[in-house]
Structures are given as C-alpha cells and as structure tokens.
Design an enzyme around this catalytic site. Structure first.
Site, short mmCIF file in Angstrom:
data_model
loop_
_atom_site.label_atom_id
_atom_site.label_comp_id
_atom_site.label_asym_id
_atom_site.label_seq_id
_atom_site.Cartn_x
_atom_site.Cartn_y
_atom_site.Cartn_z
CD GLU A 30 -57.40 108.32 5.68
OE1 GLU A 30 -56.72 108.78 4.77
OE2 GLU A 30 -57.42 107.10 5.94
CD GLU B 84 -59.40 102.32 7.49
OE1 GLU B 84 -58.19 102.40 7.22
OE2 GLU B 84 -60.26 103.04 6.96
O1 9MR Z 1 -55.89 99.04 1.96
C1 9MR Z 1 -56.07 100.00 0.95
C2 9MR Z 1 -55.02 99.79 -0.14
O2 9MR Z 1 -55.25 98.57 -0.81
C3 9MR Z 1 -55.04 100.95 -1.13
O3 9MR Z 1 -53.99 100.81 -2.06
C4 9MR Z 1 -54.91 102.25 -0.36
C5 9MR Z 1 -54.93 103.44 -1.32
O4 9MR Z 1 -54.86 104.65 -0.65
O5 9MR Z 1 -55.98 102.38 0.57
C6 9MR Z 1 -55.92 101.39 1.56
O6 9MR Z 1 -56.95 101.57 2.52
C7 9MR Z 1 -56.92 102.78 3.27
C8 9MR Z 1 -58.34 103.10 3.65
O7 9MR Z 1 -59.15 103.16 2.51
C9 9MR Z 1 -58.42 104.41 4.42
N1 9MR Z 1 -57.54 104.41 5.57
C10 9MR Z 1 -56.16 104.00 5.30
C11 9MR Z 1 -56.14 102.65 4.59
C12 9MR Z 1 -54.71 102.17 4.42
O8 9MR Z 1 -54.00 103.03 3.59
#
Ligand code: 9MR
Length: 397
Positions: free
Chosen positions: A170, A289
C-alpha cells in the site's frame, strides 16, 4: 512453422486435459468434486487457495471449528497480523517470534504454503519507531538502516519457509486522499522518499534468494481512466514497469480484492485484463486479501431475508469474478481470502458508519455461504482451453 506451433499447442492441451482429468482415486467411490476442499480443487490448476489467519482465533480452545477449517480447507495461509513490525519487534531490539513461528509451524504440519505479510507498511509500526522519528531521536539515515535490518532479519529467519513475501504494502495514495492526484503516501515515502521501494526489494532478495517478492495493494483489480493521476491501477502498473526496468527484484503484484457489494465492481474480463497487463511486465500475480462486504442495514440486522439475500448473492458474484479472472490468467498463483468466517473478519470493527459485514465465505457459525459454493464451482468447472495450469516462475535475481 505454423503447423509445428499448432502441434505443440495441441500436445500441451492434451497433456493439460490429461492432468486436469487425473482425479484422486478413492477406493470404490466415484469421484465427487463437490466434497473436495477449496485447497484440493485449486491444486488441479496449480492454484493455491489460502486464507489469512487470526492467531487469537487459532489459539482459542473454545473455537475448534476455526482451527479445523483453517487446517483443512486451504492450501496456503497468511498471517493476518503477527508478521507485522509492531508484533515482531514491540520494543526496540527484542523480537517476539512466537506467534509468527507458530503460524509457520502450523502451515508445515498441514502441508500449506505461507504468504509472508508484510515487510514494509506504514501501518502497525512499533511506537518506538514512529515516536523516535517524530521526536527526532531517530535520524533519516538511521531509519533507513533500521528498515534494512528489519527486512533482513525477518526474511532471513523465515528463509525457505515463505513462498511469497509481501515486501511493500500500500505505497500509493487513493483519489480521496489529499492531494487527490495519486502519489506515494505514508510514513516511508514521507521520511525516506519513494526510493525505499527499490531498496526494500533488493534487501529482501539479498536475505531470501528464493521467495517470490510481491508488491501488494488494494483497488487495483481493474484499470480505470488510464491516467496515473487518478487511476491507481495505472499508477501501480507504471511504478512496477519502472522498477522492473531498473532491474529491481520484484516478482509479483498482489491485488488485495477488498470489495463491497454497494460499489457494483467489475466483470470477469476487466479483472482478467488487469492481471494480463501486469503479467506482460514479467510479473506473477495473486489475489491476496479477498473479501466482499455489505452494508448492514436495519433490515439486514433484523434478519430480513429480502435484504440479506441480495447482499449474499452480490458478494458471491464478486468473489467469483476474482476467482474466474485468476483461473483465466496463468500467472495468478494464489487466491487468498482475508479471513474465512464472519466472526473473525476485520470488516465489522473497521466500518461502523454505516456498519458493514457479511464479507467472508462462511457465516458466523462456520456454515459455507453462497460465496463459498460459487468459488468452489468455479474451481470445478474451469478447464482448457481458457484455463490452463499455472506458470512456474523463477525469482528475479
Ligand atoms: O485484518 C487486519 C486487522 O486485523 C488489523 O487491525 C488491520 C490494521 O491496519 O490490518 C488488517 O489487515 C490489513 C492488511 O494487513 C493490509 N491490507 C488491508 C487489510 C485490512 O485492513
């Protein structure tokens, strides 16, 4: 020459049909693909079907169903959180490997591949790092060195056990950010400039010569206007083209696939086209994802099936579009869902105004939803000539 090419193509097609028709022999029982797991069905195409894993859920003794599905239904796993920097190095210099090691061991026991997530991201960084930069006690050269050390330490520790690494996650802004013209965003770009991307891939390659190194982002499922000022897919495409031209060892692009039913989204061929264009840069691809959320209207929350059913159907259709596009493009090596059940999904905790949910392929009681059945049918019904086995990529040196 022409005849020869057709003969080769014919031989490949015959071999492919033969491979796809090779079904596991079960003593005396006719083969029933609908009773196979998503993981097993994916393997007919050389495609890994994976999930993100919540370690809290995996370790919850009162939730055996989670562990069972995680272990059996998928052929690859990703750490939803425990390989992020704040989890791995909560205090400076002290690595907490426990949960990440546990996931890698779990995958090994269950013969699953591991997608490593994530080496460089602007979120979930440890406080000592962001705080140190903010108060000036960590200088820019020191920050760059800390990043190099982090990537090297983590990639070396799991060398040989990670199939694909999300090296950078990202890095690019969205049209709703300020300024709206797309740009490199976040902590790393602000403090080190965009050159950190090439550095990160080179450091990751030096630490792990064999993993496939991915750039990972959301909202890059299809091309838009074609103008990199407002089309994120185009911006990422141009960025990766430049990195490849500079000889940077980036092997793949991960399209996250966080969709919402309220947006309408894409048809299969738009998504196929985007994967093909990334492939033309010499990259492999993946959906990394996938989840498709919906707004939880009052009717949905009250259990009104007339409000729930259209959302479940739209969600299933979107899951299926990404799966079909992935099957259609040989560089698409894996399809990972971001959590598999609605009781362990990041969506409800993240989107609360209006509330959103219903984003995964199993409901809160681990019953497969329409989306599960649709991607399963995609895996069963796909075959030559449009769908061929995956490519076998070589990591770029
Ligand atoms: O699913 C993840 C969640 O449990 C966390 O709180 C969050 C914090 O930013 O990150 C989520 O996973 C992300 C992933 O690492 C990168 N792409 C977006 C995902 C959803 O936010």
């Amino acid at each position: 020459m022409k005849v020869r090419r057709w003969m080769t193509a014919g031989a490949v097609a015959v071999a492919t049909v033969a491979a796809l028709n090779t079904v596991p022999a079960a003593a005396g029982k006719p083969y029933d693909p609908t009773s196979q797991t998503l993981g097993a069905l994916g393997l007919r195409h050389g495609l890994q079907v994976g999930t993100a894993i919540s370690m809290d859920a995996l370790n919850d003794a009162d939730d055996p169903q989670y562990r069972k599905i995680a272990a059996t239904e998928f052929s690859s796993v990703t750490a939803e959180n425990v390989m992020k920097w704040e989890s791995l190095e909560p205090t400076r210099g002290n690595y907490n490997w426990g949960p990440a090691d546990q996931l890698v061991d779990f995958a090994k026991r269950n013969r699953q591949r591991v997608r490593g997530h994530v080496l460089v991201w602007h979120n979930q960084l440890p406080e000592w790092l962001t705080g140190g930069v903010a108060d000036g006690s960590i200088s820019k050269p020191e920050l760059r060195e800390l990043l190099r050390r982090h990537i090297t330490t983590v990639a070396k520790r799991y060398q040989g056990r990670i199939w694909q690494w999300d090296v950078v996650n990202e890095a690019v802004s969205d049209p709703w950010d300020t300024p709206p013209t797309l740009h490199y965003k976040g902590f790393w770009a602000e403090h080190l400039g965009p050159g950190y991307l090439a550095d990160a891939f080179r450091w990751a390659r030096a630490a792990d010569p064999k993993a496939l190194l991915y750039y990972n982002d959301y909202n890059i499922e299809a091309f838009g206007s074609g103008n990199p000022a407002d089309d994120k897919t185009q911006f990422v495409y141009d960025m990766l083209r430049r990195l490849r031209a500079q000889g940077v060892p980036v092997d793949g692009v991960g399209s996250q696939g966080h969709l919402g039913t309220q947006y309408g989204n894409y048809n299969t061929f738009q998504v196929t086209e985007a994967l093909r264009r990334f492939t033309s840069l010499g990259l492999v691809t993946a959906f990394t994802e996938v989840d498709v959320r919906s707004q939880l209207t009052e009717g949905v929350r009250a259990g009104d099936s007339e409000e729930i059913n259209p959302r479940l159907q739209a969600s299933a259709a979107n899951f299926s579009v990404l799966m079909k596009a992935c099957l259609a493009v040989r560089s698409c090596l894996s399809y990972t869902v971001w959590g598999f059940s609605d009781n362990h999904s990041w969506v409800p905790g993240w989107f609360d105004d209006p509330p959103e949910g219903l984003a995964t392929i199993y409901d809160e009681n681990y019953q497969p939803k329409l989306a599960y059945h649709e991607i399963k049918s995609d895996l069963i019904l796909a075959g030559p000539p449009y769908v061929l086995p995956r490519l076998a990529p070589k990591p770029r040196r």
